[in-house]
Design an enzyme around this catalytic site. Sequence first.
Site, PDB file in Angstrom:
ATOM      1  CE1 TYR A 210      91.337 124.995 119.654  1.00 49.34           C
ATOM      2  CE2 TYR A 210      88.991 124.824 119.191  1.00 49.34           C
ATOM      3  CZ  TYR A 210      90.285 124.366 119.017  1.00 49.34           C
ATOM      4  OH  TYR A 210      90.525 123.295 118.199  1.00 49.34           O
TER       5      TYR A 210
ATOM      6  CG  HIS B  42      83.568 118.310 118.002  1.00 53.56           C
ATOM      7  ND1 HIS B  42      84.876 118.024 117.710  1.00 53.56           N
ATOM      8  CD2 HIS B  42      82.828 117.478 117.227  1.00 53.56           C
ATOM      9  CE1 HIS B  42      84.937 117.068 116.801  1.00 53.56           C
ATOM     10  NE2 HIS B  42      83.700 116.724 116.486  1.00 53.56           N
TER      11      HIS B  42
ATOM     12  CE1 TYR C 291      92.716 121.023 120.112  1.00 55.76           C
ATOM     13  CE2 TYR C 291      94.953 121.700 119.578  1.00 55.76           C
ATOM     14  CZ  TYR C 291      93.596 121.748 119.330  1.00 55.76           C
ATOM     15  OH  TYR C 291      93.120 122.527 118.298  1.00 55.76           O
TER      16      TYR C 291
ATOM     17  N   PRO D  24      99.902 126.074 114.087  1.00 51.11           N
ATOM     18  CG  PRO D  24     100.086 123.991 113.055  1.00 51.11           C
ATOM     19  CD  PRO D  24     100.869 125.210 113.395  1.00 51.11           C
TER      20      PRO D  24
ATOM     21  CE  LYS E  95      91.826 131.520 117.867  1.00 47.51           C
ATOM     22  NZ  LYS E  95      90.823 130.493 117.538  1.00 47.51           N
TER      23      LYS E  95
HETATM   24  P1  RFL Z   1      96.644 130.649 101.458  1.00 51.80           P
HETATM   25  O1  RFL Z   1      95.627 129.651 101.826  1.00 51.80           O
HETATM   26  O2  RFL Z   1      98.061 130.283 101.492  1.00 51.80           O
HETATM   27  O3  RFL Z   1      96.256 131.143  99.993  1.00 51.80           O
HETATM   28  C1  RFL Z   1      97.121 131.948  99.225  1.00 51.80           C
HETATM   29  C2  RFL Z   1      96.829 131.702  97.771  1.00 51.80           C
HETATM   30  O4  RFL Z   1      97.649 132.593  96.995  1.00 51.80           O
HETATM   31  C3  RFL Z   1      98.181 131.897  95.896  1.00 51.80           C
HETATM   32  N1  RFL Z   1      99.413 132.554  95.425  1.00 51.80           N
HETATM   33  C4  RFL Z   1      99.493 133.304  94.309  1.00 51.80           C
HETATM   34  N2  RFL Z   1      98.577 133.635  93.393  1.00 51.80           N
HETATM   35  C5  RFL Z   1      98.982 134.388  92.343  1.00 51.80           C
HETATM   36  N3  RFL Z   1     100.278 134.808  92.183  1.00 51.80           N
HETATM   37  C6  RFL Z   1     101.224 134.511  93.085  1.00 51.80           C
HETATM   38  N4  RFL Z   1     102.484 134.932  92.907  1.00 51.80           N
HETATM   39  C7  RFL Z   1     100.852 133.723  94.198  1.00 51.80           C
HETATM   40  N5  RFL Z   1     101.538 133.226  95.261  1.00 51.80           N
HETATM   41  C8  RFL Z   1     100.648 132.535  95.999  1.00 51.80           C
HETATM   42  C9  RFL Z   1      98.427 130.491  96.421  1.00 51.80           C
HETATM   43  O5  RFL Z   1      98.474 129.541  95.351  1.00 51.80           O
HETATM   44  C10 RFL Z   1      97.218 130.284  97.334  1.00 51.80           C
HETATM   45  O6  RFL Z   1      96.131 129.664  96.680  1.00 51.80           O
HETATM   46  O7  RFL Z   1      96.496 131.969 102.343  1.00 51.80           O
HETATM   47  P2  RFL Z   1      95.232 132.654 103.070  1.00 51.80           P
HETATM   48  O8  RFL Z   1      94.088 132.832 102.102  1.00 51.80           O
HETATM   49  O9  RFL Z   1      95.766 133.817 103.767  1.00 51.80           O
HETATM   50  O10 RFL Z   1      94.702 131.565 104.112  1.00 51.80           O
HETATM   51  C11 RFL Z   1      95.486 131.205 105.236  1.00 51.80           C
HETATM   52  C12 RFL Z   1      95.213 129.752 105.625  1.00 51.80           C
HETATM   53  O11 RFL Z   1      95.374 128.932 104.478  1.00 51.80           O
HETATM   54  C13 RFL Z   1      96.134 129.254 106.752  1.00 51.80           C
HETATM   55  O12 RFL Z   1      96.312 130.273 107.711  1.00 51.80           O
HETATM   56  C14 RFL Z   1      95.567 128.006 107.463  1.00 51.80           C
HETATM   57  O13 RFL Z   1      95.614 126.873 106.630  1.00 51.80           O
HETATM   58  C15 RFL Z   1      96.354 127.709 108.746  1.00 51.80           C
HETATM   59  N6  RFL Z   1      95.905 126.500 109.453  1.00 51.80           N
HETATM   60  C16 RFL Z   1      94.778 126.520 110.239  1.00 51.80           C
HETATM   61  N7  RFL Z   1      94.015 127.628 110.350  1.00 51.80           N
HETATM   62  C17 RFL Z   1      92.849 127.610 111.062  1.00 51.80           C
HETATM   63  O14 RFL Z   1      92.180 128.655 111.145  1.00 51.80           O
HETATM   64  N8  RFL Z   1      92.381 126.484 111.704  1.00 51.80           N
HETATM   65  C18 RFL Z   1      93.087 125.320 111.661  1.00 51.80           C
HETATM   66  O15 RFL Z   1      92.626 124.303 112.200  1.00 51.80           O
HETATM   67  C19 RFL Z   1      94.345 125.312 110.948  1.00 51.80           C
HETATM   68  N9  RFL Z   1      95.077 124.196 110.867  1.00 51.80           N
HETATM   69  C20 RFL Z   1      96.603 125.299 109.305  1.00 51.80           C
HETATM   70  C21 RFL Z   1      96.168 124.155 110.061  1.00 51.80           C
HETATM   71  C22 RFL Z   1      97.685 125.187 108.456  1.00 51.80           C
HETATM   72  C23 RFL Z   1      98.339 123.978 108.331  1.00 51.80           C
HETATM   73  N10 RFL Z   1      99.394 123.907 107.411  1.00 51.80           N
HETATM   74  C24 RFL Z   1      99.516 122.902 106.451  1.00 51.80           C
HETATM   75  C25 RFL Z   1     100.273 125.049 107.294  1.00 51.80           C
HETATM   76  C26 RFL Z   1      96.824 122.959 109.960  1.00 51.80           C
HETATM   77  C27 RFL Z   1      97.928 122.861 109.116  1.00 51.80           C
HETATM   78  C28 RFL Z   1      98.620 121.524 109.081  1.00 51.80           C
HETATM   79  C1  PHB Z   2      92.855 119.923 111.833  1.00 49.78           C
HETATM   80  O1  PHB Z   2      91.799 119.265 111.952  1.00 49.78           O
HETATM   81  O2  PHB Z   2      93.537 119.899 110.789  1.00 49.78           O
HETATM   82  C2  PHB Z   2      93.337 120.770 112.953  1.00 49.78           C
HETATM   83  C3  PHB Z   2      92.598 120.822 114.135  1.00 49.78           C
HETATM   84  C4  PHB Z   2      93.045 121.609 115.187  1.00 49.78           C
HETATM   85  C5  PHB Z   2      94.227 122.323 115.054  1.00 49.78           C
HETATM   86  C6  PHB Z   2      94.957 122.274 113.884  1.00 49.78           C
HETATM   87  C7  PHB Z   2      94.502 121.487 112.825  1.00 49.78           C
HETATM   88  O3  PHB Z   2      94.677 123.069 116.107  1.00 49.78           O
END
Ligand code: RFL
Ligand code: PHB
Length: 399
Positions: free
Chosen positions: A393, A78, A209, A301, A305
């Site tokens: 962003y 986009h 948003y 979220p 980031k």
């Molecule tokens: P993760 O992805 O949590 O991975 C950590 C891994 O470690 C494992 N683990 C273990 N392994 C061995 N022994 C243990 N004792 C362990 N304990 C844990 C876990 O099973 C897992 O597989 O961390 P990482 O790699 O630092 O990545 C971070 C991201 O996952 C997170 O920041 C993002 O998902 C946040 N987030 C978003 N980030 C973006 O950059 N753009 C987005 O659009 C965005 N949207 C979001 C989001 C997070 C969301 N939720 C559900 C929190 C939207 C949502 C709804």
């Molecule tokens: C998503 O597509 O899951 C999403 C998009 C934008 C955000 C957070 C999550 O700021």
Amino acid sequence: MHPTKSTRTQVAIVGAGPAGLFLSHLLHRQGIESVILEHRSREEIEGTIRAGVLEQWVVDLMNDMGLGDRMMREAHFHSGITLRFDRRSHHIDMAELTGGKRVTVYAQHEVIRDLVSARLEDGGTILFGVSDVQFHDLEGKTPHVQFRRGADGPLEELRCDFVAGCDGFHGPSRQAIPAATRTEYQMVYPFGWLGILTEAPPSHPELIYANHERGFALLSTRSPEVQRLYIQVDPKDDIANWSDDRIWSELHRRLEDDSGWTLTEGSIFQKGIIAMRSFVCDPMRHGRLFIAGDAAHIVPPTGAKGLNLAVADVAVLSRALAAYYKSGTTEGLDGYSATCLRRIWKAERFSWSMTTMLHRNEAESPFEQRVHLAELDYLVHSRAAMTALAENYVGLPME
Ligand code: RFL
Ligand code: PHB
């Protein structure tokens, strides 16, 4: 207890999320060996629904690493986002404001799938389903990680030069930094996000948003057939209180504007509520342990980031490790925490400001609520303010 088996690698990585997987790839490119220890199964990590938006440099990095083919075919590119408030819509053209950087929507679990399969194909080791991970001798010269395969396999030992704690917010690695030497900064928001996946065609060509008096709403996408939407709810609310009809009715009310635009409904096949917090751990290193990604910091979220910051940390770490293995210099490793934290605090600021500007906080006075609307009104009419939003962003430059 003595481990029954002992193996060795250069970098032991705990966690196969974005941080751990990108790190393992970046090290491999530099000829540095690693082993990933992951607590969950491959199916679980490839099926967990989380982030959606990639910063431009992360897209470029995936392509540079030869991992971008599927993303370039399937992701949504986009030029900007739409901000909606007071029943009016405003397009922020990020690409035009930032010299061509776009908003890429490609689900986190798709990134994970691409990274896992490529790493296994080029001979990398990812041990899934490990348990009982424990760190030893992090301050000495012979760090090692103990673990079990499966829930009750025999204790094994992985000897290494460095440990990368990429185990997310609830993993054990942050706790291995002595409490007396770390400072934790935290803010918990009175907001949660109820997120759904729905089988429906896209309702809009880019993310919306929305700031609404009933609370924030966000429209995103996953594919031509599947859409991702969120609404602000009480973080303690129970998903059982949210029938599909109630979710759609709330989405319609919060997202619709005066242009006649309508939201297309579909069947909801996944829904859940997440709480929102900001969190930073300083420092991100203890001896030979380096923590990265959600293990070290959390952002709400709203700024999209979290995943991007996790990749930024391990880009810095892999560069520092490569310099160490090449020439013995510890300069990059010594500067790891400070270098990462500069970017992290800027992302914390941006995510916090997007969150407070766009959500409805009942604890705020009517005065404060009007200030958020004024901020939005200023933003969409000032090129300078839009540029500031766009730069953050699509991703600030990497140091
Ligand atoms: P993760 O992805 O949590 O991975 C950590 C891994 O470690 C494992 N683990 C273990 N392994 C061995 N022994 C243990 N004792 C362990 N304990 C844990 C876990 O099973 C897992 O597989 O961390 P990482 O790699 O630092 O990545 C971070 C991201 O996952 C997170 O920041 C993002 O998902 C946040 N987030 C978003 N980030 C973006 O950059 N753009 C987005 O659009 C965005 N949207 C979001 C989001 C997070 C969301 N939720 C559900 C929190 C939207 C949502 C709804
Ligand atoms: C998503 O597509 O899951 C999403 C998009 C934008 C955000 C957070 C999550 O700021």
